[in-house]
Design a protein around this motif. Structure first.
Motif, PDB file in Angstrom:
ATOM      1  N   ARG A 188      -9.636  -0.994   0.051  1.00  0.00           N
ATOM      2  CA  ARG A 188      -8.317  -0.528   0.465  1.00  0.00           C
ATOM      3  C   ARG A 188      -7.373  -0.426  -0.736  1.00  0.00           C
ATOM      4  NH1 ARG A 188      -4.916  -3.983   4.865  1.00  0.00           N
ATOM      5  NH2 ARG A 188      -4.681  -5.379   3.124  1.00  0.00           N
ATOM      6  N   ILE A 189      -7.562  -1.348  -1.691  1.00  0.00           N
ATOM      7  CA  ILE A 189      -6.732  -1.305  -2.896  1.00  0.00           C
ATOM      8  C   ILE A 189      -7.264  -0.245  -3.866  1.00  0.00           C
ATOM      9  CG2 ILE A 189      -5.957  -2.629  -4.897  1.00  0.00           C
ATOM     10  CD1 ILE A 189      -4.664  -3.386  -2.226  1.00  0.00           C
ATOM     11  N   LEU A 190      -8.593  -0.118  -3.945  1.00  0.00           N
ATOM     12  CA  LEU A 190      -9.173   0.816  -4.909  1.00  0.00           C
ATOM     13  C   LEU A 190      -8.699   2.241  -4.673  1.00  0.00           C
ATOM     14  CD1 LEU A 190     -12.881  -0.356  -5.332  1.00  0.00           C
ATOM     15  CD2 LEU A 190     -10.852  -0.939  -6.674  1.00  0.00           C
ATOM     16  N   VAL A 191      -8.598   2.664  -3.389  1.00  0.00           N
ATOM     17  CA  VAL A 191      -8.223   4.058  -3.134  1.00  0.00           C
ATOM     18  C   VAL A 191      -6.823   4.358  -3.639  1.00  0.00           C
ATOM     19  CG1 VAL A 191      -9.675   4.459  -1.132  1.00  0.00           C
ATOM     20  CG2 VAL A 191      -7.380   3.577  -0.816  1.00  0.00           C
ATOM     21  N   MET A 192      -5.962   3.351  -3.729  1.00  0.00           N
ATOM     22  CA  MET A 192      -4.594   3.640  -4.175  1.00  0.00           C
ATOM     23  C   MET A 192      -4.497   3.724  -5.694  1.00  0.00           C
ATOM     24  SD  MET A 192      -2.480   0.102  -3.502  1.00  0.00           S
ATOM     25  CE  MET A 192      -1.033   0.462  -4.472  1.00  0.00           C
ATOM     26  N   LEU A 210       0.815  -1.206   0.000  1.00  0.00           N
ATOM     27  CA  LEU A 210       0.000   0.000   0.000  1.00  0.00           C
ATOM     28  C   LEU A 210       0.851   1.260   0.000  1.00  0.00           C
ATOM     29  CD1 LEU A 210      -2.696  -1.279   2.470  1.00  0.00           C
ATOM     30  CD2 LEU A 210      -3.063  -0.672   0.086  1.00  0.00           C
ATOM     31  N   GLY A 211       2.152   1.089  -0.168  1.00  0.00           N
ATOM     32  CA  GLY A 211       3.006   2.251  -0.361  1.00  0.00           C
ATOM     33  C   GLY A 211       3.786   2.691   0.853  1.00  0.00           C
ATOM     34  N   ALA A 212       3.722   1.922   1.959  1.00  0.00           N
ATOM     35  CA  ALA A 212       4.433   2.345   3.165  1.00  0.00           C
ATOM     36  C   ALA A 212       5.920   2.027   3.039  1.00  0.00           C
ATOM     37  CB  ALA A 212       3.860   1.626   4.381  1.00  0.00           C
ATOM     38  N   THR A 213       6.746   2.900   3.619  1.00  0.00           N
ATOM     39  CA  THR A 213       8.172   2.593   3.705  1.00  0.00           C
ATOM     40  C   THR A 213       8.375   1.628   4.870  1.00  0.00           C
ATOM     41  OG1 THR A 213       8.453   4.444   5.198  1.00  0.00           O
ATOM     42  CG2 THR A 213       8.829   4.870   2.858  1.00  0.00           C
ATOM     43  N   ARG A 214       9.620   1.148   5.023  1.00  0.00           N
ATOM     44  CA  ARG A 214       9.896   0.242   6.153  1.00  0.00           C
ATOM     45  C   ARG A 214       9.573   0.932   7.465  1.00  0.00           C
ATOM     46  NH1 ARG A 214      13.929  -2.448   3.122  1.00  0.00           N
ATOM     47  NH2 ARG A 214      12.699  -4.095   2.166  1.00  0.00           N
ATOM     48  N   VAL A 256       1.103  -1.473  -8.081  1.00  0.00           N
ATOM     49  CA  VAL A 256       0.403  -2.752  -8.059  1.00  0.00           C
ATOM     50  C   VAL A 256      -0.349  -2.874  -6.747  1.00  0.00           C
ATOM     51  CG1 VAL A 256       0.733  -5.246  -8.007  1.00  0.00           C
ATOM     52  CG2 VAL A 256       2.173  -3.850  -9.479  1.00  0.00           C
ATOM     53  N   GLY A 257      -1.606  -3.295  -6.803  1.00  0.00           N
ATOM     54  CA  GLY A 257      -2.368  -3.517  -5.586  1.00  0.00           C
ATOM     55  C   GLY A 257      -2.687  -4.991  -5.435  1.00  0.00           C
ATOM     56  N   VAL A 258      -2.499  -5.519  -4.230  1.00  0.00           N
ATOM     57  CA  VAL A 258      -2.734  -6.942  -4.016  1.00  0.00           C
ATOM     58  C   VAL A 258      -3.901  -7.152  -3.053  1.00  0.00           C
ATOM     59  CG1 VAL A 258      -1.738  -9.126  -3.262  1.00  0.00           C
ATOM     60  CG2 VAL A 258      -0.271  -7.386  -4.292  1.00  0.00           C
ATOM     61  N   TYR A 300      -5.358   3.727   4.442  1.00  0.00           N
ATOM     62  CA  TYR A 300      -3.945   3.488   4.740  1.00  0.00           C
ATOM     63  C   TYR A 300      -3.014   3.992   3.642  1.00  0.00           C
ATOM     64  CZ  TYR A 300       0.084   1.057   6.695  1.00  0.00           C
ATOM     65  OH  TYR A 300       1.300   0.769   7.252  1.00  0.00           O
ATOM     66  N   ALA A 301      -3.311   3.623   2.395  1.00  0.00           N
ATOM     67  CA  ALA A 301      -2.421   3.993   1.291  1.00  0.00           C
ATOM     68  C   ALA A 301      -2.317   5.513   1.166  1.00  0.00           C
ATOM     69  CB  ALA A 301      -2.917   3.383  -0.012  1.00  0.00           C
ATOM     70  N   LEU A 302      -3.442   6.188   1.402  1.00  0.00           N
ATOM     71  CA  LEU A 302      -3.454   7.650   1.270  1.00  0.00           C
ATOM     72  C   LEU A 302      -2.645   8.289   2.388  1.00  0.00           C
ATOM     73  CD1 LEU A 302      -7.230   8.006   0.408  1.00  0.00           C
ATOM     74  CD2 LEU A 302      -5.278   7.768  -1.145  1.00  0.00           C
TER      75      LEU A 302
END
Ligand SMILES: Nc1ncnc2c1ncn2[C@@H]1O[C@H](COP(=O)(O)OP(=O)(O)OP(=O)(O)O)[C@@H](O)[C@H]1O
Ligand SMILES: [Mg+2]
Lengths: 310, 359
Positions: free
Chosen positions: B161-165, A210-214, B92-94, B113-115
């Motif tokens: 959760r994946i869609l928002v990213m 989801l794009g988080a860093t470590r 990529v979203g999983v 979360y992603a935002l």
């Protein structure tokens, strides 16, 4: 026909079996009764006797208490004695700094356990558990060899020409603190590892996906989820180091006074049982207060776990 | 690499594919899990990886997402090489099989979360979370924790959760596994419609062929780390490229024969055409066989068992050599099903739909 054969299939259990069944049903406290009995005999009753000594004036004749009258003198004496205050303060500072240092050194190890491979995990487990296989006294004496005037640390530093005189580490506050951290570190690491291995690596992967860093993952996923482990570890390390006797006694060289060594002197050397009793009570109550505080803080940060039964 | 002739459903927009997987290989030690997997996914297309357990579907997905680095081959998204690009920088979203929702965060915080990780302003993030929750019909569940949701709701949170990213590529690893059969059916259709509406380029993993037929624009059938055939569902079903695919998708009847001069003689006297020579295996689907009264043709058999499956009647017909053929006919009120033990003659309805494979 079917009716007649039914009772054979479900044979009526015997009395013993039904009793065991009732015990295992989990209703009531029956399964805990053996432990409760043992604890009452070996811990609760002696403790009450001990307490009674702290709250009474008594006369001992030929090893027996012949008269006993209720009194709060010992307690008020203790509370007005500055030695008590400084000693308990020292104990508290030592326990809190031990807990903090164990957390600071232990958490990265637990993190490594979470993100590491199979062999890293095994190595960490072995290295964490191995020290627990030897007695704390033995490990404490080992520090004498390391920290002593001609110990490993001093001779290495002298050999490198960094110091002329051996440093005085033994019998200081620092020796005690070093020993405490080493002795209690596994007790902090184990609950941390336990709580971290409860959540599968998928959460870390999801977070990175989801794009988080470590660092972001550590802060927003790993750390909050390991709060129960931090709480357990902190409670254990605090209790053990707040009430510890061996390490301060050995590494403090007999002149480091914390609550436990003070009680030891009161009871064993000066035979002031009432003083010892009151000190024990204060030690226990303050420890309990701290434990409750730790539990409250932990609870505050794990509100989500109670969501499941809402 | 086999590809069926492209029918109307397989036509891929002429634009460059969003995801290109080129000859990807993956080893665990000396064990080869993926071997030269090649697959292009076009903009807005749903491609399903279908194959038996352990054939490497999850492994391929994890290589695309970047959890594992492939040992060979290339993975490109929008023409960008993904080699050594860390997980959190891949578009990529999983959606994980177990959903992997954060148990300590509320639904709203999970979805946002992603935002949050991208440092989006609060107000904007909030609006987008609300929008995503609305998309999966979970408005009103913002403040619940994942443990307070049903399996289907959890899954929808995972999707929101994946869609928002707004990923370029959506990867779904058996997202319906934890759901019961009925819910699974409705969710399949819903999810397909949702993905299509949003135009997300997706790879969907399953080992359930019906699910694959429901969800996909194209299906990639995998076998032991290799992709055997990539084609539209109808194509895969009607013209399976290999005997393995034919056997894996749907029910099929096989028998051995000899091909000569571009023709294979079928047991009922008709012929099917082929480019092969010598020993071959012929495959025919149950619905491409017909049962007639005994003695009407050269191919004789005996009905061993029959059952009604919805609108179809399925017969198990024993033929010479101890083989059992599966034959499916439409159920018609006019003619009652043929009784068990009856003698029948068997005929191929359309020889052109027989598939011929090397023997
Ligand atoms: N970490 C690993 N180390 C070694 N081998 C692995 C590892 N992960 C998977 N494998 C092997 O790789 C092969 C493919 O696994 P994969 O998980 O990709 O299968 P799959 O197609 O997703 O199966 P399923 O439908 O059961 O999920 C399996 O044989 C598995 O044993
Ligand atoms: Mg899998």
């Amino acid at each position: 026909m079917a009716k007649a054969s039914f009772p054979k299939l479900a044979a009526r259990p015997g009395v013993g079996e039904r009793l065991i069944d009732a015990l295992l049903s989990g209703r009531g406290i029956w399964p805990a009764v053996p432990a409760i009995v043992v604890l009452t005999v070996v811990a609760v009753i002696p403790f009450i006797v001990l307490l009674s000594l702290g709250f009474s004036d008594f006369v001992v004749s030929r090893g027996e208490i012949v008269s006993q009258t209720f009194s709060l003198d010992h307690l008020s004496n203790a509370l007005s004695d500055s030695l008590y205050w400084t000693t308990f303060q020292r104990s508290l500072t030592l326990a809190l700094s031990t807990t903090a240092l164990c957390l600071i050194f232990g958490y990265p190890v637990a993190y490594l356990f979470l993100v590491g491979g199979r062999w890293t995990k095994r190595l960490i487990l072995v290295l964490t558990i191995a020290p627990l296989l030897t007695s704390g006294i033995v490990r404490t004496y080992a520090w004498l060899v390391i920290l002593g005037g001609r110990g490993v640390v001093n001779s290495t530093l002298a050999g490198m020409g960094l110091i002329d005189q051996p440093m005085r580490i033994m019998n200081t506050h620092w020796a005690v603190l070093i020993g405490m951290v080493q002795i209690h570190l596994p007790v902090m690491i184990l609950p941390l590892i336990a709580v971290m291995s409860r959540h599968d690596g998928r959460l870390v992967e999801a977070s990175e996906n989801l794009g988080a860093t470590r660092l972001g993952t550590l802060r927003t996923v790993i750390l909050p989820l390991s709060v129960p482990g931090i709480g357990t570890g902190a409670a254990l390390v605090f209790t053990l180091s707040y009430t510890t006797f061996v390490v301060p006694q050995i590494l403090g060289g007999g002149n480091y006074l914390n609550a436990a060594t003070m009680i030891y002197e009161q009871v064993v050397y000066s035979l002031e049982w009432s003083k010892g009793s009151v000190s024990s009570l204060i030690l226990m109550l303050t420890c309990l207060v701290m434990l409750v505080a730790i539990a409250l803080v932990t609870n505050h940060f794990t509100r989500w776990t109670r969501g499941s039964d809402a | 690499m086999m590809k069926g002739p492209s029918g109307p459903a397989t036509t891929v927009a002429s634009a460059a594919p969003v995801l290109r997987i080129g000859a990807v290989s993956k080893f665990f030690g000396t064990f080869k899990v993926l071997e030269d997997c090649t697959l292009d996914v076009a903009e807005g297309e749903i491609v399903t990886l279908l194959g038996p357990s352990g054939c490497g579907k999850t492994t391929l997905l994890r290589c695309i997402a970047g959890f594992w680095e492939a040992n060979g081959g290339t993975i490109e998204i929008d023409g960008q090489h993904m080699f050594r690009v860390p997980v959190n920088r891949r578009p990529v979203g999983v959606v994980f099989q177990s959903y992997a929702l954060f148990p300590h965060l509320t639904v709203a915080r999970n979805v946002g979360y992603a935002l949050r990780m991208r440092g989006l302003p609060r107000a904007e993030a909030k609006a987008r979370v609300a929008e995503a929750l609305d998309t999966v019909s979970l408005t009103g569940f913002e403040d619940r924790y994942p443990a307070q949701l049903s399996g289907g709701q959890q899954q929808r949170v995972a999707i929101a959760r994946i869609l928002v990213m707004e990923p370029r590529v959506l990867l779904l690893d058996e997202p319906f596994n934890a759901l019961d059969a009925k819910l699974r059916g409705t969710m399949q259709v819903e999810l397909r419609l949702l993905i299509k509406r949003l135009g997300l380029t997706s790879i969907f993993v399953t080992h359930d062929q019906e699910e694959a037929l429901t969800m996909s624009d194209r299906i990639a059938v995998m076998r032991a780390g290799c992709i055997e055939q990539v084609a539209a569902p109808d194509e895969i079903f009607d013209r399976p490229a290999t005997a393995y695919v034919a056997d894996f998708i749907g029910t099929s009847n096989f028998w051995s024969a000899r091909a000569e001069g571009g023709l294979v003689r079928l047991p009922d006297g008709q012929t099917a055409s082929t480019v092969l020579k010598g020993e071959v295996r012929v495959m025919v689907r149950p619905h491409n066989l017909r049962l007639d009264a005994a003695g009407q043709g050269p191919w004789q058999g005996r009905v061993a068992f029959h059952r009604s499956v919805g609108p179809l009647v399925e017969y198990h017909v024993e033929i010479e050599g101890g083989m059992t053929l599966r034959v499916a006919t439409m159920r018609q009120s006019a003619n009652r099903p043929i009784r068990d033990d009856a003698s029948v003659s068997i005929a191929v309805v359309d020889p052109a739909l027989c598939a011929v494979y090397p023997g």
